[in-house]
Design an enzyme around this catalytic site. Structure first.
Site, mmCIF file in Angstrom:
data_model
loop_
_atom_site.group_PDB
_atom_site.id
_atom_site.type_symbol
_atom_site.label_atom_id
_atom_site.label_comp_id
_atom_site.label_asym_id
_atom_site.label_seq_id
_atom_site.Cartn_x
_atom_site.Cartn_y
_atom_site.Cartn_z
ATOM 1 N N GLU A 111 0.819 -1.216 0.000
ATOM 2 C CA GLU A 111 0.000 0.000 0.000
ATOM 3 C C GLU A 111 0.851 1.264 0.000
ATOM 4 O O GLU A 111 1.947 1.284 0.578
ATOM 5 C CB GLU A 111 -0.876 0.022 1.262
ATOM 6 C CG GLU A 111 -1.818 -1.156 1.353
ATOM 7 C CD GLU A 111 -2.374 -1.379 2.749
ATOM 8 O OE1 GLU A 111 -3.484 -1.909 2.848
ATOM 9 O OE2 GLU A 111 -1.698 -1.032 3.730
ATOM 10 N N LYS A 146 3.665 6.876 3.129
ATOM 11 C CA LYS A 146 4.269 5.639 3.628
ATOM 12 C C LYS A 146 4.059 4.536 2.601
ATOM 13 O O LYS A 146 2.996 4.460 1.984
ATOM 14 C CB LYS A 146 3.632 5.236 4.962
ATOM 15 C CG LYS A 146 4.137 3.884 5.488
ATOM 16 C CD LYS A 146 3.812 3.681 6.952
ATOM 17 C CE LYS A 146 2.488 3.010 7.182
ATOM 18 N NZ LYS A 146 2.301 2.617 8.591
ATOM 19 N N THR A 179 5.694 -9.559 8.937
ATOM 20 C CA THR A 179 4.400 -9.416 8.271
ATOM 21 C C THR A 179 4.249 -7.996 7.716
ATOM 22 O O THR A 179 3.748 -7.797 6.610
ATOM 23 C CB THR A 179 3.264 -9.705 9.286
ATOM 24 O OG1 THR A 179 3.382 -11.065 9.711
ATOM 25 C CG2 THR A 179 1.892 -9.470 8.696
ATOM 26 N N ASP A 217 -2.199 -16.245 22.101
ATOM 27 C CA ASP A 217 -1.860 -16.372 20.678
ATOM 28 C C ASP A 217 -2.008 -17.850 20.327
ATOM 29 O O ASP A 217 -1.706 -18.726 21.148
ATOM 30 C CB ASP A 217 -0.413 -15.906 20.433
ATOM 31 C CG ASP A 217 -0.107 -15.664 18.962
ATOM 32 O OD1 ASP A 217 0.192 -14.507 18.598
ATOM 33 O OD2 ASP A 217 -0.145 -16.636 18.162
ATOM 34 N N VAL A 236 -7.254 -4.101 15.960
ATOM 35 C CA VAL A 236 -6.129 -3.591 15.168
ATOM 36 C C VAL A 236 -5.821 -4.454 13.945
ATOM 37 O O VAL A 236 -5.378 -3.958 12.916
ATOM 38 C CB VAL A 236 -4.863 -3.492 16.071
ATOM 39 C CG1 VAL A 236 -3.650 -3.023 15.287
ATOM 40 C CG2 VAL A 236 -5.112 -2.569 17.253
ATOM 41 N N GLY A 237 -6.080 -5.763 14.051
ATOM 42 C CA GLY A 237 -5.582 -6.684 13.022
ATOM 43 C C GLY A 237 -6.400 -6.735 11.736
ATOM 44 O O GLY A 237 -5.877 -7.086 10.691
ATOM 45 N N ASP A 262 -7.475 -5.090 8.816
ATOM 46 C CA ASP A 262 -7.091 -3.803 8.229
ATOM 47 C C ASP A 262 -6.954 -3.879 6.709
ATOM 48 O O ASP A 262 -6.258 -3.064 6.109
ATOM 49 C CB ASP A 262 -5.776 -3.299 8.859
ATOM 50 C CG ASP A 262 -4.616 -4.254 8.630
ATOM 51 O OD1 ASP A 262 -4.839 -5.369 8.107
ATOM 52 O OD2 ASP A 262 -3.477 -3.888 8.954
ATOM 53 N N LYS A 267 -10.186 -9.240 5.458
ATOM 54 C CA LYS A 267 -9.421 -9.565 6.670
ATOM 55 C C LYS A 267 -10.072 -8.854 7.855
ATOM 56 O O LYS A 267 -9.965 -7.634 7.982
ATOM 57 C CB LYS A 267 -7.987 -9.073 6.449
ATOM 58 C CG LYS A 267 -7.015 -9.281 7.587
ATOM 59 C CD LYS A 267 -5.584 -9.198 7.018
ATOM 60 C CE LYS A 267 -4.514 -8.994 8.052
ATOM 61 N NZ LYS A 267 -4.103 -7.597 8.144
ATOM 62 N N SER A 295 -9.605 0.013 14.110
ATOM 63 C CA SER A 295 -8.340 0.591 13.634
ATOM 64 C C SER A 295 -7.884 -0.069 12.334
ATOM 65 O O SER A 295 -7.854 -1.301 12.242
ATOM 66 C CB SER A 295 -7.287 0.386 14.724
ATOM 67 O OG SER A 295 -5.994 0.523 14.207
ATOM 68 N N VAL A 296 -7.539 0.767 11.344
ATOM 69 C CA VAL A 296 -6.927 0.212 10.127
ATOM 70 C C VAL A 296 -5.561 0.842 9.855
ATOM 71 O O VAL A 296 -4.787 0.319 9.062
ATOM 72 C CB VAL A 296 -7.834 0.385 8.874
ATOM 73 C CG1 VAL A 296 -9.102 -0.450 9.009
ATOM 74 C CG2 VAL A 296 -8.172 1.838 8.611
HETATM 75 N N1 NAD Z 1 -4.430 -1.035 12.355
HETATM 76 C C1 NAD Z 1 -3.177 -0.695 12.173
HETATM 77 O O1 NAD Z 1 -2.829 0.479 12.176
HETATM 78 C C2 NAD Z 1 -2.154 -1.773 12.004
HETATM 79 C C3 NAD Z 1 -0.794 -1.448 12.042
HETATM 80 C C4 NAD Z 1 0.139 -2.487 11.979
HETATM 81 C C5 NAD Z 1 -0.285 -3.796 11.821
HETATM 82 N N2 NAD Z 1 -1.631 -4.056 11.732
HETATM 83 C C6 NAD Z 1 -2.104 -5.442 11.583
HETATM 84 O O2 NAD Z 1 -1.941 -6.075 12.841
HETATM 85 C C7 NAD Z 1 -1.822 -7.473 12.625
HETATM 86 C C8 NAD Z 1 -0.671 -8.019 13.431
HETATM 87 O O3 NAD Z 1 0.542 -7.535 12.901
HETATM 88 P P1 NAD Z 1 1.935 -8.140 13.418
HETATM 89 O O4 NAD Z 1 2.982 -7.345 12.765
HETATM 90 O O5 NAD Z 1 1.925 -8.250 14.906
HETATM 91 O O6 NAD Z 1 1.837 -9.603 12.772
HETATM 92 P P2 NAD Z 1 2.557 -10.936 13.255
HETATM 93 O O7 NAD Z 1 2.414 -11.890 12.110
HETATM 94 O O8 NAD Z 1 3.914 -10.665 13.769
HETATM 95 O O9 NAD Z 1 1.675 -11.437 14.519
HETATM 96 C C9 NAD Z 1 0.351 -11.875 14.397
HETATM 97 C C10 NAD Z 1 0.079 -12.922 15.476
HETATM 98 O O10 NAD Z 1 -1.312 -13.280 15.409
HETATM 99 C C11 NAD Z 1 -1.373 -14.653 15.783
HETATM 100 N N3 NAD Z 1 -2.680 -15.182 15.375
HETATM 101 C C12 NAD Z 1 -3.138 -15.468 14.118
HETATM 102 N N4 NAD Z 1 -4.408 -15.929 14.194
HETATM 103 C C13 NAD Z 1 -4.750 -15.914 15.515
HETATM 104 C C14 NAD Z 1 -5.942 -16.264 16.222
HETATM 105 N N5 NAD Z 1 -7.014 -16.738 15.587
HETATM 106 N N6 NAD Z 1 -5.958 -16.110 17.582
HETATM 107 C C15 NAD Z 1 -4.861 -15.634 18.245
HETATM 108 N N7 NAD Z 1 -3.708 -15.311 17.615
HETATM 109 C C16 NAD Z 1 -3.659 -15.432 16.276
HETATM 110 C C17 NAD Z 1 -0.190 -15.279 15.056
HETATM 111 O O11 NAD Z 1 0.167 -16.533 15.608
HETATM 112 C C18 NAD Z 1 0.882 -14.214 15.276
HETATM 113 O O12 NAD Z 1 1.675 -14.467 16.418
HETATM 114 C C19 NAD Z 1 -1.667 -7.662 11.111
HETATM 115 O O13 NAD Z 1 -2.901 -8.113 10.606
HETATM 116 C C20 NAD Z 1 -1.329 -6.283 10.605
HETATM 117 O O14 NAD Z 1 -1.761 -6.090 9.267
HETATM 118 C C21 NAD Z 1 -2.563 -3.093 11.832
#
Ligand code: NAD
Length: 337
Positions: A56, A69, A84, A161, A225-226, A228, A232, A293-294
């Site tokens: 992106e 960014k 990731t 996790d 947060v996740g 986004d 997803k 949050s996205v």
């Molecule tokens: N909203 C925002 O501003 C923002 C910013 C940064 C990252 N993110 C998102 O946050 C998420 C996490 O990023 P990250 O860098 O920590 O990724 P990461 O891959 O390092 O960590 C994600 C963790 O989630 C765990 N996981 C997956 N499915 C699960 C479930 N069903 N239950 C519990 N745990 C589970 C995985 O085992 C892993 O440890 C990503 O989806 C990323 O796109 C959002």
């Protein structure tokens, strides 16, 4: 000349300032920029999707500075020993187009996402919140934990996790931190028991259901947060129906956030309206609030401003010739002579 901040520079900057102070100060920059929202020329980010993930570009301008960014999101990357989320970005003067900063934004994204989450929880969570469930203990998780501890005084965290090694890593990174009670949970459901705040920060390019309505109790704040990007999400859609939902930028969150599961007329409040005092945040102790949050370009713009100010203050980073400055600006060819 353009100031260049690489990963090592950013590590030095955070170590010099201290991670907690860095997050707290950055939260104030983000808050100040959200409060002057009408100054910004905003647009949803430009996304290129593949089966593996997304890349992106996130541009924004306040009329004085232009920032962008580059960021990816590839949930399967960790299997190949890659992050990731990886990012870099730049800040340029609008009056001349001169780039003033080129910076790493991977560590900075984790810091700014955490700062934004905690800033939002300061206005949406119950003031007596003490316990947070942290579901997803990957790369972003320690930053989230530190931000909620620093800005909201949360001291007890229930960790879960699906990958136990991720929780082991979090416990090894922060287990010795004074004033923190870190408790490992056996399931997402167990993590939410007794929690005032739930942060979901998992990575799966899927409509996952990390939280179901029966895990939500009156007065909770959910920091989602996740979820986004299109396809997803982390929350069962009925949770949004039970809650008051707050977003960064509605046009982008409708495409990328938990909101993609809801009808187009589902009402939300933009964060800037709450921070600028135009609309209320939490209005009762029983209300359920959700921050969908996205990650919005304004938060990276604030982070770039903060990194530029602090790197100048502490003399960290280098001046580089990112763009040429020939003695005769009409004679670019002289540089090859
Ligand atoms: N909203 C925002 O501003 C923002 C910013 C940064 C990252 N993110 C998102 O946050 C998420 C996490 O990023 P990250 O860098 O920590 O990724 P990461 O891959 O390092 O960590 C994600 C963790 O989630 C765990 N996981 C997956 N499915 C699960 C479930 N069903 N239950 C519990 N745990 C589970 C995985 O085992 C892993 O440890 C990503 O989806 C990323 O796109 C959002």
């Amino acid at each position: 000349m353009t100031r260049y901040i690489d990963t090592i520079d950013l590590q030095r900057l955070v170590k010099t300032i201290g991670a907690e102070v860095f997050i707290a100060q950055l939260a104030r920059y983000i808050e100040a920029d959200f409060r002057r929202w009408p100054d910004f020329d905003t647009c949803p980010r430009i996304a290129h999707h593949s089966d593996e993930g997304v890349i992106e570009l996130m541009p924004i301008s306040d009329g004085h500075y232009y920032g962008f960014k580059y960021v990816n999101g590839h949930p399967r990357n960790t299997r190949f020993d890659m992050l990731t989320v990886m990012a870099f970005g730049a800040l340029a003067r609008v009056d001349s187009g001169l780039p003033v900063l080129l910076s790493e934004l991977t560590l900075t994204t984790a810091l700014r996402t955490a700062a934004t989450s905690a800033l939002v929880a300061q206005v949406l969570a119950r003031p007596d919140a003490k316990i947070m469930a942290l579901i997803g203990n990957g790369a972003q998780s320690e930053f989230q934990l530190l931000a909620f501890h620093t800005l909201l005084n949360i001291d007890t965290f229930h960790l879960y996790d699906t990958d136990p090694a991720a929780t082991d890593k979090l416990l090894s990174n922060l287990g010795g931190h004074p004033g923190l009670h870190l408790i490992r949970a056996a399931s997402a459901r167990e993590a939410t028991e007794g929690a005032d705040i739930i942060t979901t920060v998992t990575a799966d390019k899927n409509h996952a259901t990390i939280l179901t309505p029966d895990m939500i109790r009156p007065g909770m704040h959910v920091n989602a947060v996740g979820g986004d990007c299109p396809g997803k999400t982390e929350l069962h859609p009925d949770i949004l129906g039970m809650a008051t939902v707050f977003v960064e930028f509605e046009a982008q969150t409708r495409i990328e956030g938990e909101l993609q599961q809801m009808p187009a007329d589902f009402a939300v409040t933009e964060l800037w309206e709450v921070l600028a005092g135009v609309r209320p945040g939490r209005i009762s102790a029983d209300e359920i609030t959700v921050f969908d949050s996205v990650g919005f370009a304004l938060e990276d713009f604030s982070a770039l401003r903060y990194v530029l100010d602090q790197s100048e203050r502490y003399g960290i980073g280098n001046a580089i010739d990112l763009v040429p400055a020939p003695s005769d600006p009409k004679n670019l060819f002289q540089l090859l002579a």
